[in-house]
Design a protein around this motif. Structure first.
Motif, short mmCIF file in Angstrom:
data_model
loop_
_atom_site.label_atom_id
_atom_site.label_comp_id
_atom_site.label_asym_id
_atom_site.label_seq_id
_atom_site.Cartn_x
_atom_site.Cartn_y
_atom_site.Cartn_z
N THR A 1 6.73 11.12 -18.99
CA THR A 1 5.49 11.89 -18.97
C THR A 1 4.27 11.01 -19.20
OG1 THR A 1 5.38 12.33 -21.32
CG2 THR A 1 6.76 13.80 -20.02
N SER A 2 3.12 11.59 -18.94
CA SER A 2 1.89 10.84 -19.16
C SER A 2 1.16 11.35 -20.40
CB SER A 2 0.99 10.93 -17.93
OG SER A 2 0.75 12.28 -17.62
N ALA A 3 1.91 12.00 -21.30
CA ALA A 3 1.30 12.48 -22.54
C ALA A 3 0.77 11.28 -23.31
CB ALA A 3 2.33 13.22 -23.38
N VAL B 1 4.75 -1.17 -19.58
CA VAL B 1 3.58 -0.97 -20.43
C VAL B 1 2.36 -0.57 -19.61
CG1 VAL B 1 2.10 -2.03 -22.18
CG2 VAL B 1 4.48 -2.80 -21.94
N GLU B 2 1.85 0.65 -19.86
CA GLU B 2 0.60 1.07 -19.22
C GLU B 2 -0.57 0.57 -20.06
OE1 GLU B 2 0.29 5.02 -17.54
OE2 GLU B 2 2.41 5.39 -17.96
N TRP B 3 -1.69 0.26 -19.41
CA TRP B 3 -2.87 -0.32 -20.08
C TRP B 3 -2.49 -1.62 -20.76
CZ3 TRP B 3 -7.14 2.05 -18.51
CH2 TRP B 3 -7.03 3.39 -18.10
N ASP C 1 -6.83 1.83 -13.46
CA ASP C 1 -7.57 2.93 -14.07
C ASP C 1 -6.72 4.19 -14.20
OD1 ASP C 1 -9.78 1.36 -14.20
OD2 ASP C 1 -10.64 2.10 -12.32
N LEU C 2 -7.26 5.12 -14.93
CA LEU C 2 -6.67 6.45 -15.06
C LEU C 2 -6.48 7.03 -13.66
CD1 LEU C 2 -6.14 7.93 -17.75
CD2 LEU C 2 -8.24 9.20 -17.37
N GLY C 3 -5.29 7.52 -13.37
CA GLY C 3 -5.05 8.14 -12.07
C GLY C 3 -4.67 7.17 -10.97
N SER C 4 -4.55 5.90 -11.32
CA SER C 4 -4.20 4.92 -10.29
C SER C 4 -2.70 4.95 -9.96
CB SER C 4 -4.63 3.51 -10.71
OG SER C 4 -3.98 3.11 -11.89
N GLY C 5 -1.92 5.62 -10.80
CA GLY C 5 -0.51 5.81 -10.47
C GLY C 5 0.48 5.07 -11.36
N LYS C 6 0.03 4.63 -12.52
CA LYS C 6 0.92 3.86 -13.41
C LYS C 6 2.12 4.67 -13.87
CE LYS C 6 -2.46 3.04 -16.33
NZ LYS C 6 -3.46 3.85 -15.58
N THR C 7 1.86 5.91 -14.30
CA THR C 7 2.97 6.73 -14.77
C THR C 7 3.90 7.11 -13.61
OG1 THR C 7 1.65 7.59 -16.61
CG2 THR C 7 3.60 8.85 -15.99
N THR D 1 0.86 -1.18 0.00
CA THR D 1 0.00 0.00 0.00
C THR D 1 0.89 1.23 0.00
OG1 THR D 1 -1.69 -1.16 1.26
CG2 THR D 1 -1.85 1.22 1.21
N SER D 2 0.61 2.14 -0.92
CA SER D 2 1.36 3.39 -0.98
C SER D 2 0.50 4.49 -0.38
CB SER D 2 1.68 3.72 -2.44
OG SER D 2 2.06 5.08 -2.55
N ASP D 3 1.13 5.40 0.35
CA ASP D 3 0.37 6.48 0.98
C ASP D 3 0.59 7.82 0.27
OD1 ASP D 3 2.94 7.06 1.69
OD2 ASP D 3 2.64 6.83 3.86
N GLY D 4 1.24 7.79 -0.89
CA GLY D 4 1.44 9.03 -1.62
C GLY D 4 2.27 8.79 -2.88
N ALA D 5 2.25 9.79 -3.78
CA ALA D 5 2.94 9.63 -5.05
C ALA D 5 4.44 9.36 -4.85
CB ALA D 5 2.73 10.86 -5.92
N ALA D 6 5.04 10.02 -3.86
CA ALA D 6 6.47 9.84 -3.62
C ALA D 6 6.77 8.39 -3.23
CB ALA D 6 6.96 10.80 -2.53
N ARG D 7 5.91 7.82 -2.42
CA ARG D 7 6.10 6.42 -1.99
C ARG D 7 5.93 5.47 -3.19
NH1 ARG D 7 8.47 2.41 -0.22
NH2 ARG D 7 7.22 0.68 0.55
N THR D 8 4.98 5.78 -4.06
CA THR D 8 4.77 4.94 -5.25
C THR D 8 6.02 4.99 -6.14
OG1 THR D 8 2.38 5.21 -5.19
CG2 THR D 8 3.33 4.63 -7.32
N GLU D 9 6.61 6.18 -6.27
CA GLU D 9 7.85 6.29 -7.05
C GLU D 9 8.95 5.45 -6.42
OE1 GLU D 9 7.75 10.79 -8.77
OE2 GLU D 9 9.68 9.79 -8.68
N1 LIG Z 1 -0.11 6.95 -3.63
C1 LIG Z 1 -0.11 7.52 -4.85
N2 LIG Z 1 0.55 6.91 -5.87
C2 LIG Z 1 0.55 7.45 -7.10
N3 LIG Z 1 -0.09 8.57 -7.45
C3 LIG Z 1 -0.77 9.21 -6.48
C4 LIG Z 1 -0.79 8.72 -5.14
N4 LIG Z 1 -1.54 9.56 -4.40
C5 LIG Z 1 -1.94 10.53 -5.22
N5 LIG Z 1 -1.48 10.35 -6.48
C6 LIG Z 1 -1.77 11.20 -7.63
O1 LIG Z 1 -2.55 10.45 -8.54
C7 LIG Z 1 -2.16 10.76 -9.87
C8 LIG Z 1 -1.63 9.52 -10.56
O2 LIG Z 1 -1.40 9.85 -11.89
P1 LIG Z 1 -0.62 8.91 -12.91
O3 LIG Z 1 0.59 8.34 -12.26
O4 LIG Z 1 -0.44 9.70 -14.15
O5 LIG Z 1 -1.70 7.73 -13.10
P2 LIG Z 1 -1.97 6.82 -14.38
O6 LIG Z 1 -0.71 6.77 -15.20
O7 LIG Z 1 -2.34 5.49 -13.80
O8 LIG Z 1 -3.12 7.46 -15.11
C9 LIG Z 1 -1.10 11.85 -9.78
O9 LIG Z 1 -1.72 13.10 -9.87
C10 LIG Z 1 -0.53 11.63 -8.39
O10 LIG Z 1 0.02 12.79 -7.84
#
Ligand SMILES: Nc1ncnc2c1ncn2[C@@H]1O[C@H](COP(=O)(O)OP(=O)(O)O)[C@@H](O)[C@H]1O
Ligand SMILES: [Mg+2]
Length: 145
Positions: free
Chosen positions: A57-59, A104-106, A33-39, A4-12
């Motif tokens: 980038t997520s372009a 690979v995303e998606w 899904d979109l916004g789940s943190g793949k990029t 479980t990640s508690d933030g974007a920095a932890r996911t990185e």
């Molecule tokens: N724990 C988390 N891990 C990853 N992203 C997170 C987290 N919490 C919040 N976010 C936010 O969610 C968004 C994830 O975007 P992104 O990585 O582009 O997702 P995806 O590529 O799956 O569409 C970013 O805006 C990021 O800051």
């Protein structure tokens, strides 16, 4: 393995730790899904190969981003791919396996072409929490993640 990640920095950071365990020829298939943190995760993985986070980038119009190196690194985003023909046309298959590392995303859009890959499923668990499930890493690697 489930994390479980508690933030974007932890996911990185999780991505970076995963990236350190990859070797040439590996494909990481990302589901979620979109916004789940793949990029975001991909930024961390890429960092393990010396790629600057701002370069990932997520372009969504960029289907294949190639980063030359040893091994070459591919960030592939299949969001806009609609069918097998699109996949072929984009040249996705040429980037997978061999001596490169591909993320690979998606990845579901690869259809039955996804074999022998490391599978990562990401789920938004509310606010900044993300559930990250990783399957297919070697036993030894997994124990150390
Ligand atoms: N724990 C988390 N891990 C990853 N992203 C997170 C987290 N919490 C919040 N976010 C936010 O969610 C968004 C994830 O975007 P992104 O990585 O582009 O997702 P995806 O590529 O799956 O569409 C970013 O805006 C990021 O800051
Ligand atoms: Mg993305």
């Amino acid at each position: 393995m489930k994390l479980t990640s508690d933030g974007a920095a932890r996911t990185e950071e999780i991505g970076y730790e995963l990236g350190k365990r990859l070797k040439a020829g590996d494909t990481v298939a990302l589901f979620g899904d979109l916004g789940s943190g793949k990029t975001t995760l991909t930024r961390g993985i890429a960092r393990a190969f010396g790629i600057a986070r701002r370069d990932v980038t997520s372009a969504s119009f960029t289907i294949i981003a190639e980063y030359p190196g040893d091994p070459p690194f591919f960030h592939i985003d299949l969001y806009r791919i609609e069918n097998e023909e699109d996949l072929e046309g984009a040249g996705v298959w040429d980037c997978l396996g061999r001596n490169s590392v591909a993320v690979v995303e998606w990845a579901e859009k690869l259809g039955c072409g996804i074999k022998n890959c490391i599978r990562v499923e990401m789920t938004d668990a509310g606010d900044d929490r993300r559930e990250i499930s990783i399957e297919g890493l070697d036993e030894e690697d997994r124990n150390n993640l």
